[in-house]
Write a protein that holds these residues in place. Sequence first.
Motif, PDB file in Angstrom:
ATOM      1  N   ASN A  54       0.934  -1.466  -0.055  1.00 14.09           N
ATOM      2  CA  ASN A  54       0.205   0.261  -0.310  1.00 14.09           C
ATOM      3  C   ASN A  54       1.160   1.241  -0.417  1.00 14.09           C
ATOM      4  OD1 ASN A  54      -2.862  -0.858   0.041  1.00 14.09           O
ATOM      5  ND2 ASN A  54      -1.976  -1.926   2.026  1.00 14.09           N
ATOM      6  N   LEU A  57       2.412   2.827  -3.650  1.00 10.69           N
ATOM      7  CA  LEU A  57       1.476   3.940  -4.429  1.00 10.69           C
ATOM      8  C   LEU A  57       0.642   4.593  -3.772  1.00 10.69           C
ATOM      9  CD1 LEU A  57      -0.492   1.537  -7.214  1.00 10.69           C
ATOM     10  CD2 LEU A  57       0.554   3.612  -6.951  1.00 10.69           C
ATOM     11  N   LEU A  59      -1.327   4.387  -0.773  1.00 11.89           N
ATOM     12  CA  LEU A  59      -2.586   4.565  -0.691  1.00 11.89           C
ATOM     13  C   LEU A  59      -2.897   3.839   0.655  1.00 11.89           C
ATOM     14  CD1 LEU A  59      -3.033   1.690  -3.713  1.00 11.89           C
ATOM     15  CD2 LEU A  59      -3.906   4.034  -3.127  1.00 11.89           C
ATOM     16  N   ARG A  86      -1.755  10.933  -9.489  1.00 11.27           N
ATOM     17  CA  ARG A  86      -2.763  10.611 -10.071  1.00 11.27           C
ATOM     18  C   ARG A  86      -2.459   9.667 -11.729  1.00 11.27           C
ATOM     19  NH1 ARG A  86      -5.664  14.413  -7.689  1.00 11.27           N
ATOM     20  NH2 ARG A  86      -6.164  16.101  -9.284  1.00 11.27           N
ATOM     21  N   ARG A  89      -0.304   6.957 -10.842  1.00  9.60           N
ATOM     22  CA  ARG A  89      -0.876   5.809 -10.444  1.00  9.60           C
ATOM     23  C   ARG A  89      -1.653   5.242 -11.610  1.00  9.60           C
ATOM     24  NH1 ARG A  89      -3.854   8.086  -5.359  1.00  9.60           N
ATOM     25  NH2 ARG A  89      -2.572   7.999  -3.707  1.00  9.60           N
ATOM     26  N   VAL A  95      -1.618  -1.890  -9.348  1.00  7.59           N
ATOM     27  CA  VAL A  95      -1.369  -3.192  -8.074  1.00  7.59           C
ATOM     28  C   VAL A  95      -2.758  -3.569  -8.467  1.00  7.59           C
ATOM     29  CG1 VAL A  95      -1.257  -3.201  -5.597  1.00  7.59           C
ATOM     30  CG2 VAL A  95      -0.741  -0.931  -6.785  1.00  7.59           C
ATOM     31  N   PHE A  97      -4.640  -6.734  -5.785  1.00 10.98           N
ATOM     32  CA  PHE A  97      -5.075  -7.211  -3.882  1.00 10.98           C
ATOM     33  C   PHE A  97      -5.224  -8.828  -3.985  1.00 10.98           C
ATOM     34  CE2 PHE A  97      -3.276  -3.487  -2.266  1.00 10.98           C
ATOM     35  CZ  PHE A  97      -4.015  -1.849  -3.229  1.00 10.98           C
TER      36      PHE A  97
ATOM     37  N   ASP C 219     -12.436  -2.591   0.160  1.00  9.21           N
ATOM     38  CA  ASP C 219     -10.611  -2.823  -0.571  1.00  9.21           C
ATOM     39  C   ASP C 219     -11.280  -1.637  -1.973  1.00  9.21           C
ATOM     40  OD1 ASP C 219      -9.178  -5.275  -0.035  1.00  9.21           O
ATOM     41  OD2 ASP C 219      -9.299  -3.491   1.075  1.00  9.21           O
ATOM     42  N   LYS C 222     -10.098   1.424  -2.667  1.00 13.58           N
ATOM     43  CA  LYS C 222      -8.440   1.688  -2.384  1.00 13.58           C
ATOM     44  C   LYS C 222      -8.386   1.775  -4.053  1.00 13.58           C
ATOM     45  CE  LYS C 222      -5.748  -0.987  -0.329  1.00 13.58           C
ATOM     46  NZ  LYS C 222      -5.096  -1.962   0.907  1.00 13.58           N
ATOM     47  N   VAL C 223      -8.703   0.790  -4.757  1.00 12.59           N
ATOM     48  CA  VAL C 223      -8.424   0.255  -6.083  1.00 12.59           C
ATOM     49  C   VAL C 223      -8.257   1.414  -7.036  1.00 12.59           C
ATOM     50  CG1 VAL C 223      -8.221  -1.369  -7.641  1.00 12.59           C
ATOM     51  CG2 VAL C 223      -8.267  -2.336  -5.213  1.00 12.59           C
ATOM     52  N   ARG C 225      -8.339   4.698  -6.002  1.00 14.02           N
ATOM     53  CA  ARG C 225      -7.543   5.578  -5.743  1.00 14.02           C
ATOM     54  C   ARG C 225      -6.532   5.147  -6.630  1.00 14.02           C
ATOM     55  NH1 ARG C 225      -7.067   5.935   0.175  1.00 14.02           N
ATOM     56  NH2 ARG C 225      -9.004   5.654   0.153  1.00 14.02           N
ATOM     57  N   ALA C 226      -6.259   4.194  -6.377  1.00  9.20           N
ATOM     58  CA  ALA C 226      -5.036   3.512  -7.052  1.00  9.20           C
ATOM     59  C   ALA C 226      -4.596   3.910  -8.425  1.00  9.20           C
ATOM     60  CB  ALA C 226      -4.744   2.412  -6.493  1.00  9.20           C
ATOM     61  N   ARG C 227      -5.940   3.363  -9.336  1.00  8.76           N
ATOM     62  CA  ARG C 227      -6.494   3.814 -10.522  1.00  8.76           C
ATOM     63  C   ARG C 227      -5.799   5.179 -11.101  1.00  8.76           C
ATOM     64  NH1 ARG C 227     -10.380  -0.222 -10.475  1.00  8.76           N
ATOM     65  NH2 ARG C 227     -12.452   1.495 -10.303  1.00  8.76           N
ATOM     66  N   GLY C 228      -6.262   5.863  -9.997  1.00  4.02           N
ATOM     67  CA  GLY C 228      -5.607   7.467  -9.975  1.00  4.02           C
ATOM     68  C   GLY C 228      -6.617   8.197 -10.133  1.00  4.02           C
ATOM     69  N   LEU C 229      -7.758   7.808  -9.938  1.00  8.19           N
ATOM     70  CA  LEU C 229      -8.892   8.912  -9.525  1.00  8.19           C
ATOM     71  C   LEU C 229      -9.508   9.861  -8.413  1.00  8.19           C
ATOM     72  CD1 LEU C 229     -11.323   7.672 -11.086  1.00  8.19           C
ATOM     73  CD2 LEU C 229     -12.837   6.914  -9.425  1.00  8.19           C
ATOM     74  N   ARG C 230      -9.748  10.912  -8.299  1.00  9.18           N
ATOM     75  CA  ARG C 230      -9.692  12.034  -7.563  1.00  9.18           C
ATOM     76  C   ARG C 230     -10.617  11.194  -6.529  1.00  9.18           C
ATOM     77  NH1 ARG C 230     -11.938  17.408  -8.338  1.00  9.18           N
ATOM     78  NH2 ARG C 230     -12.629  15.912 -10.690  1.00  9.18           N
TER      79      ARG C 230
END
Lengths: 329, 306, 322
Positions: A54, A57, A59, A86, A89, A95, A97, C219, C222-223, C225-230
């Motif tokens: 986590n 990135l 997170l 952003r 990412r 990632v 999970f 989760d 979180k994913v 957000r990990a994709r680059g979303l605001r």
Amino acid sequence: MSDAPLLELKDLSVTYRTRSGDAPVVRGVNLELRGARTLGLAGESGCGKTTLANAILRLLPPSTRVEGQVLLEGEDVYTMPPGRLRAVRWSEMAVIFQGALHSLNPVQKINKQIGEAIDLHHAAPRGATRQRVGELLEQVGLPARRGNEYPHQLSGGQRQRVMIAMALACDPAVLIADEPTTALDVMVQAQVLDLLQQLQRERNLAVLFITHDLSVLTSVCERLAVMYAGRIVEEGPSDVVFESPQHPYTRALAAAFPTIGDPTSRMRPSGLEGDPPDPQHLPTGCPFHLRCDVAEEQCRTLDVGLAPAGPDRLAACVKVGSPAAAGNP
Amino acid sequence: MTVAPPTARKTSGRAIVRARRRKAVAKVWATYRRSPQGMVGLVVLVVIVVLALAAPLLSSSKGLDVTYTSKNPQFAHPSLKFLFGTDDLGRSVWTLFIWGARISLFVGLAATIIAVGLGAGVGVIAGYAGGRTEAVLMRITEFFLVIPFIPFAVVLASVLHRSLTNIILVIGITSWPGTARLIRAQVLSVKERLYVDRSRALGAGHWHLVSRHILPNVMPLIFANLTLTVPIAILSESTLSFLGLGDPLRISWGVILQNAFQSDAVSLHAWWYYLAPGLGIIFVALAFTMCGRALEEVLDPRLKDI
Amino acid sequence: MSLRFVGRKVVGSILSLIAVIIFNFFLFRIVKSDPVGSLLRGRNVPPDVKARLRHQFGLDKSKIDQFWLYMRQTARGNLGVSIQSGRPVTEDIGNSLWPTIWLVGLSTVLSTIIGLLMGIKSAWQRNSWFDRLSTGVSMFTYATPDFFLGILLLAFFAFTLKLLPTGGIESPTGSTGGISHLIDQAKHLALPCLTLTIGYMGEYAIVMRSSLLEVMGEDFLKVARARGLRDALVRRRHAVPNAMLPTVTLVTLNLGFVLSGAIAVETVFSWPGLGQLTETAVHNQDFPLLQGLFLIFTAAVILANLVSDLLYGYLDPRVRVG
């Protein structure tokens, strides 16, 4: 393919701030991942490896304190402005999970979720998103029409494939896989692992593969790092580390999992007694000494760091270098 | 070293369980004490209950009888003589308040006990028995879930006579389905657990399973649900009384509000008349809700962070 | 959403309705086997008038005949004749229906919007001052009887400030049509609507907050957000739609109960809706009207349940099995 590492963790530490005090879950981790290379990270649950995943990135929840650096092509993820973060990412680092059912939005179709990433990073020409999603699904072995379904309509293995497809949607250079096959049954595990290896080769992906199953890592990764109590305790080429581990913990891990396909390994006694230490109450000296079968008097007070333990190898044990480290008392 | 006689060993098993239960309750109390909202709620409740119970000591019930109060000023402002002022018939609102508290609390508790008792009973039987019994019971539960309580009370009050019993009955009958569904879900999850199967394998009978395994695991939820149902019952009673469906011979906070409204206290700016009973209802309902939420937090620690 | 799913739910609702209709019949006859007798008790009415009334209401037939007569009439939409007004019950109810629907509808829309927004902001900024304030306010309004809130608002705005009218749906002086009429009606609607809105928004805020908090632990956010979303997009596109599910179904379910729950508020503001009709029906022991009202109120709950189930099926694909 440059020789500088694509992803570099420099002295990375993550501390959770809780009501009952600070919990240092990751303590000074140094790792390097080069382009198109595979690095495995092994450890029991609770050793901090998911927190690490986590952290890479950015997170983590706001109640955590992060020290050190996460350098992606020399750029520190933690000093990036939000817009740059952003953009980076998914398009440069993605990632996967564990437990894909919870990683997917249950009320959105698969197409839409994968498409969102593509649209966000302009990974496909306008209007061609749907097509690209279909291509991605086929690359992971799913018929394109499954994209029109909801996550709960797919099996565990299929959902994990969807996660892989989604991770590759923007053609990242780095893939971090946190326990991608743990929740799957053995047959499906092997299929997904094969898929990952295939995709890694085809796309020259740099992969950080995190799991507690050491045997999996030896077949998938070139290099291997072992984590215990928030620290790296051993590192080196995966086959060498697995065959002749220098750290007692690595030895125990290697013994705990039978190698798939090797009938003799099933006969070996497995399992390590006790639990991994609580980050808020770490033992003095070497964090492993309470469960170590070759612990000495000095292990109680001496907290030894990583030291060279052979060609291109590191291990954090006082016995490193001596014949005793190979398990012969 | 003496050896314990065999008979002592036979009873000590049960004693151990009882001691364990006592320790669990003590632990619950210790955790509960740390919750600020739980303690505030509890204090408020205790104060009001004490006031209600002490009503005969604090103010003679004669104060409720109009024949004794005709000499009092009507709609008097709060003063030293009349703490909460007087109503349209010269009765001290303070007297009305504390005597009304008794009925409001009584109805609230009685209706809740019926609702939760019935609901928990149905829930446990349905959840434990399964099959046909469960299906039938759940159908009945769903049926009663659609009956809105005001129209139901209206009908009952016109068909039967208006009394305290009927109010309690109405609230109980319309509130039990919610509890039944909740308890049944819990029983189902308890049933899943392994040790119930193991116990059955040992030849335990239904009664033993229910009383020793299912009930203890369901009790905390029943208790929390009880605490949260009381405010609903009290609010329901006040609404029914306000609409004139209450017992005409008794004073409750809802009845005071009805009297206040109908005697034009609002237009006459006699704010003390309606403010006292209204605030009483709010505080009691709030206090029970706070206690209930604190209890829920204690029983399910995850909720504490929410 | 499959037809089978919809069909199953609709059939279930119809069965519930039939059960309620049967229940309604017996409800009125559990004690009083002679409603006319009890109605006219104490009054000096000649026995033949009583007999005529009994015949008019079909009470001289046997229980079974009464039952089937009742079922047939209800199926045809005939809910009997009101004792006090002499008009068909359906007509009386129809006349009083709209004011209540207006009041309940508008206040539900407002309380839902305000409650949802409050809940979302509270959850996203957990433990901030806003969260604490809004949770406190919500708990307070939840513990307040809505008619008492109405009394307070009435006392303050109508009698103390003299800003708004004290009751009714429009001024008795009857304003000329057009804008002034609309403003007049709006003024009359303001206080009762405000009462119901405040009364319910707290509950919706609390539910939205806790369901959003639950979703936030998932989760897939979180994913996302990990994709680059605001953050704002993660909230809007992923968190809130998932959190809305329990809230929306609660709001819809509540609608059925708010209809009858508004009776007390209508009384406070002399609002000429179903509430007032119920009051007069009770006062006059008008059993046919009461029976019809009970049916309408319960039918509203059943309908709300059905809409809520279908809405949930539409919003959450995991539920639409079969």
